[in-house]
Design a protein around this motif. Structure first.
Motif, PDB file in Angstrom:
ATOM      1  N   VAL A 293     -16.121  -1.844 -13.598  1.00 44.08           N
ATOM      2  CA  VAL A 293     -15.091  -0.828 -13.358  1.00 44.08           C
ATOM      3  C   VAL A 293     -15.583   0.204 -12.344  1.00 44.08           C
ATOM      4  O   VAL A 293     -14.838   0.618 -11.437  1.00 44.08           O
ATOM      5  CB  VAL A 293     -14.692  -0.155 -14.688  1.00 44.08           C
ATOM      6  CG1 VAL A 293     -13.812   1.057 -14.435  1.00 44.08           C
ATOM      7  CG2 VAL A 293     -13.975  -1.151 -15.583  1.00 44.08           C
ATOM      8  N   ALA A 294     -16.841   0.622 -12.485  1.00 43.36           N
ATOM      9  CA  ALA A 294     -17.394   1.583 -11.539  1.00 43.36           C
ATOM     10  C   ALA A 294     -17.460   1.011 -10.122  1.00 43.36           C
ATOM     11  O   ALA A 294     -17.142   1.698  -9.137  1.00 43.36           O
ATOM     12  CB  ALA A 294     -18.781   2.024 -12.001  1.00 43.36           C
ATOM     13  N   ALA A 297     -13.979   0.926  -8.669  1.00 37.03           N
ATOM     14  CA  ALA A 297     -13.553   2.266  -8.266  1.00 37.03           C
ATOM     15  C   ALA A 297     -14.201   2.671  -6.948  1.00 37.03           C
ATOM     16  O   ALA A 297     -13.551   3.246  -6.052  1.00 37.03           O
ATOM     17  CB  ALA A 297     -13.887   3.271  -9.364  1.00 37.03           C
ATOM     18  N   GLN A 300     -12.526   0.706  -4.149  1.00 37.82           N
ATOM     19  CA  GLN A 300     -11.218   1.253  -3.818  1.00 37.82           C
ATOM     20  C   GLN A 300     -11.354   2.562  -3.044  1.00 37.82           C
ATOM     21  O   GLN A 300     -10.625   2.812  -2.066  1.00 37.82           O
ATOM     22  CB  GLN A 300     -10.414   1.492  -5.104  1.00 37.82           C
ATOM     23  CG  GLN A 300      -8.999   2.023  -4.874  1.00 37.82           C
ATOM     24  CD  GLN A 300      -8.127   1.043  -4.122  1.00 37.82           C
ATOM     25  OE1 GLN A 300      -8.076  -0.139  -4.461  1.00 37.82           O
ATOM     26  NE2 GLN A 300      -7.435   1.510  -3.087  1.00 37.82           N
ATOM     27  N   ALA A 301     -12.311   3.392  -3.437  1.00 36.99           N
ATOM     28  CA  ALA A 301     -12.521   4.659  -2.728  1.00 36.99           C
ATOM     29  C   ALA A 301     -12.983   4.420  -1.301  1.00 36.99           C
ATOM     30  O   ALA A 301     -12.537   5.098  -0.359  1.00 36.99           O
ATOM     31  CB  ALA A 301     -13.536   5.502  -3.486  1.00 36.99           C
ATOM     32  N   SER A 304      -9.891   3.413   0.570  1.00 42.42           N
ATOM     33  CA  SER A 304      -8.878   4.471   0.686  1.00 42.42           C
ATOM     34  C   SER A 304      -9.313   5.563   1.641  1.00 42.42           C
ATOM     35  O   SER A 304      -8.507   6.088   2.417  1.00 42.42           O
ATOM     36  CB  SER A 304      -8.589   5.058  -0.693  1.00 42.42           C
ATOM     37  OG  SER A 304      -8.114   4.065  -1.583  1.00 42.42           O
ATOM     38  N   SER A 315      -8.932  -3.730   0.084  1.00 44.38           N
ATOM     39  CA  SER A 315      -8.978  -3.082  -1.220  1.00 44.38           C
ATOM     40  C   SER A 315      -8.868  -4.105  -2.349  1.00 44.38           C
ATOM     41  O   SER A 315      -8.342  -5.206  -2.159  1.00 44.38           O
ATOM     42  CB  SER A 315      -7.822  -2.084  -1.335  1.00 44.38           C
ATOM     43  OG  SER A 315      -6.580  -2.758  -1.370  1.00 44.38           O
ATOM     44  N   TRP A 317      -6.900  -3.991  -4.776  1.00 42.71           N
ATOM     45  CA  TRP A 317      -5.485  -4.222  -5.050  1.00 42.71           C
ATOM     46  C   TRP A 317      -4.918  -5.309  -4.139  1.00 42.71           C
ATOM     47  O   TRP A 317      -4.136  -6.162  -4.576  1.00 42.71           O
ATOM     48  CB  TRP A 317      -4.715  -2.917  -4.870  1.00 42.71           C
ATOM     49  CG  TRP A 317      -3.231  -3.042  -5.033  1.00 42.71           C
ATOM     50  CD1 TRP A 317      -2.271  -2.873  -4.082  1.00 42.71           C
ATOM     51  CD2 TRP A 317      -2.524  -3.388  -6.235  1.00 42.71           C
ATOM     52  NE1 TRP A 317      -1.021  -3.086  -4.583  1.00 42.71           N
ATOM     53  CE2 TRP A 317      -1.150  -3.394  -5.929  1.00 42.71           C
ATOM     54  CE3 TRP A 317      -2.923  -3.681  -7.537  1.00 42.71           C
ATOM     55  CZ2 TRP A 317      -0.172  -3.691  -6.870  1.00 42.71           C
ATOM     56  CZ3 TRP A 317      -1.950  -3.971  -8.481  1.00 42.71           C
ATOM     57  CH2 TRP A 317      -0.604  -3.972  -8.146  1.00 42.71           C
TER      58      TRP A 317
END
Length: 530
Positions: A293-294, A297, A300-301, A304, A315, A317
């Motif tokens: 999960v980390a 994240a 994704q950061a 983004s 990404s 997503w």
């Protein structure tokens, strides 16, 4: 010892043994040379009578002339470049794997939080990472180094982890009673206890590193022994390809023999028995999910906030959307079906041949002396070194892919079956003679059940290697379908979301095949579970 082996061969094999027993002892040293001499004679006859085109099967004299021509300097310069790359990758990968494996093995918290993610990433074959690595690092020397480190760090870390984690509890109790400081605990307890497993990891790392280096040199390189093979294949100079295969095999044999000698010098104390399987305690599921999960994240950061070009690192997503879209329109399931079909065909032919020859050589000592050295020599040739030759002989169609995948699946099952049967107790042969069992009954009641642990362990490895061979075949032999072909097409269009979606599927299938093989092994050998 020779008398015991002789009795074992007579007892297990029965009627096949007397035919060889009448041969004189003077003929036994000649047995290992019969197959190479026979192949060489057939090669000379075939080239003399032009059974095949010289562009497909060059004459031995032509290969010898190429050895004299290229051996004067060019061949050795390319080989030296490859060996330099291999040495640098091994040093970095082994050092990183040792540190990571020691940390994972000594820390329960690291096992709970980091190990699941590391194992999940390790399920993705090294070849599947190459398109992504190419976009990140280009096609220069950094690409070769990163591929080598990835190939080497996995076996070293996993085997070191097992060695450190499974250090004998009584030794740990003695260290606690003596109140050893941390550095002495590592030097006097953990390091000697983990050394056998660590050396096993290095042995595997040598093979996987050499194979991975040749693969990346075949794909993206302008120098090195792999590039020289591609150059010879493009110019239809199969004499040069033959020469490179011979050199690659000699390097593999030298590394294997040299490391075996080093291992014998370092491991001089008795090792604990490994026949019993221990059940390991499973960590809480939420702990293993924290690191993924980390990382997601952070990924994704990075996308983004533009820390990394979105064309290179899309990404999570977008990867998920591409994965779902590919599953919905049927492109991913269709590609996956074709790849699995190739895996199954190669496993049936290659694994079946490996099992049959393993049974024969495990039962018959003369057969082992006749065929064993030749097969051992072929095993030293890295898998991807056969690609230029197979494409010249069989083209780029399904036949070449089936042969390549079969070759990948052959040796794991062959070696495991042969060693499993050869290590059976001589008392089984005595029991077979007392009961007057025929050869089929001996195989069914005594030999195969006794060797079942080794055979199913080999089958598990053959499943994994067949899947790896399928990915490699689709890389080097372009086709109209397959998961690796789909990934290469997406790479050419810079669709990194599709590349990563294919990587996820490749890793999941590899993990499922490994789990399937492990389940088959555990089910067939339930008596070994503590």
């Amino acid at each position: 010892m020779s008398e015991v082996l002789s009795k074992r061969g007579q007892g297990l094999l029965g009627p096949l043994r007397p035919a060889f027993a009448t041969q004189g002892r003077l003929q036994e040293p000649l047995l290992p040379w019969l197959v190479p001499l026979g192949v060489a004679a057939l090669w000379v006859i075939a080239s003399h009578w032009h059974w095949m085109s010289e562009q497909i099967l060059p004459a031995p004299s032509v290969v010898w002339q190429s050895a004299l021509e290229f051996g004067s300097g060019e061949l050795w310069s390319h080989l030296w470049i490859s060996l330099q790359r291999l040495l640098l990758g091994l040093l970095a990968g082994i050092a990183s794997g040792l540190l990571l494996g020691t940390w994972l093995g000594a820390s329960r918290r690291a096992q709970a939080w980091v190990l699941p993610t590391f194992v999940a990433l390790a399920q993705i074959p090294t070849l599947a990472w190459i398109p992504l690595f190419m976009l990140f690092f280009g096609i220069g020397e950094m690409l070769k180094l990163v591929v080598l480190i990835k190939a080497v760090i996995v076996p070293v870390a996993l085997h070191t982890l097992v060695g450190v984690r499974d250090a004998q509890p009584k030794l740990r109790e003695a260290a606690a009673a003596l109140r050893l400081p941390t550095h002495l605990l590592f030097l006097r307890l953990l390091l000697p206890a983990a050394l056998p497993a660590f050396l096993t990891g290095i042995r595997l790392a040598l093979a996987t590193g050499w194979t991975s280096l040749l693969a990346v040199e075949l794909l993206a390189s302008s120098e090195g022994i792999g590039y020289l093979m591609v150059w010879g294949r493009q110019l239809f100079m199969l004499d040069l390809v033959f020469l490179c295969i011979l050199v690659i095999g000699l390097v593999g044999a030298f590394m294997d023999r040299g490391f075996s000698a080093l291992e014998r010098r370092l491991l001089y104390w008795p090792q604990p028995a490994t026949g019993e399987q221990q059940r390991s305690a499973h960590a809480s599921a939420w702990q293993g999910l924290l690191l993924p999960v980390a990382l997601l994240a952070l990924w994704q950061a990075a996308n983004s906030f533009g820390w990394v070009d979105g064309n290179i690192l899309t990404s999570p997503w977008e990867v998920l959307r591409s994965l779902l879209a590919g599953l919905a329109d049927g492109s991913l399931p269709e590609a996956l079906y074709l790849s699995l079909q190739r895996t199954l065909v190669g496993l049936l032919f290659g694994g079946g041949a490996g099992f049959a020859l393993g049974v024969l050589l495990g039962l018959s000592q003369p057969a082992e002396r006749l065929l064993g050295p030749s097969l051992s020599a072929l095993r030293q040739v890295a898998l991807f070194a056969w690609v230029p030759l197979l494409t010249a002989w069989f083209g780029l169609g399904e036949e070449a892919k089936a042969v390549f995948v079969g070759l990948a699946a052959f040796f794991p099952l062959f070696i495991a079956t042969q060693r499993g049967i050869a290590s059976l107790s001589p008392q089984l042969g005595e029991a077979a003679r007392v009961l007057r069992l025929s050869l089929p009954r001996r195989l069914h009641l005594l030999v195969l059940p006794g060797a079942a642990p080794a055979i199913f362990a080999g089958l598990r490895l053959s499943l994994i290697y067949a899947w790896l061979g399928t990915i490699g075949a689709e890389y080097f032999m372009p086709s109209d379908g397959g998961i690796a072909s789909l990934m290469l097409g997406a790479q050419q269009l810079f669709r990194m979301d599709q590349v990563m979606a294919a990587m996820v599927l490749i890793g999941l299938v590899g993990a499922l095949l490994g789990t399937l093989g492990q389940r088959l092994e555990s089910r067939a050998t339930r008596w070994r579970t503590a």
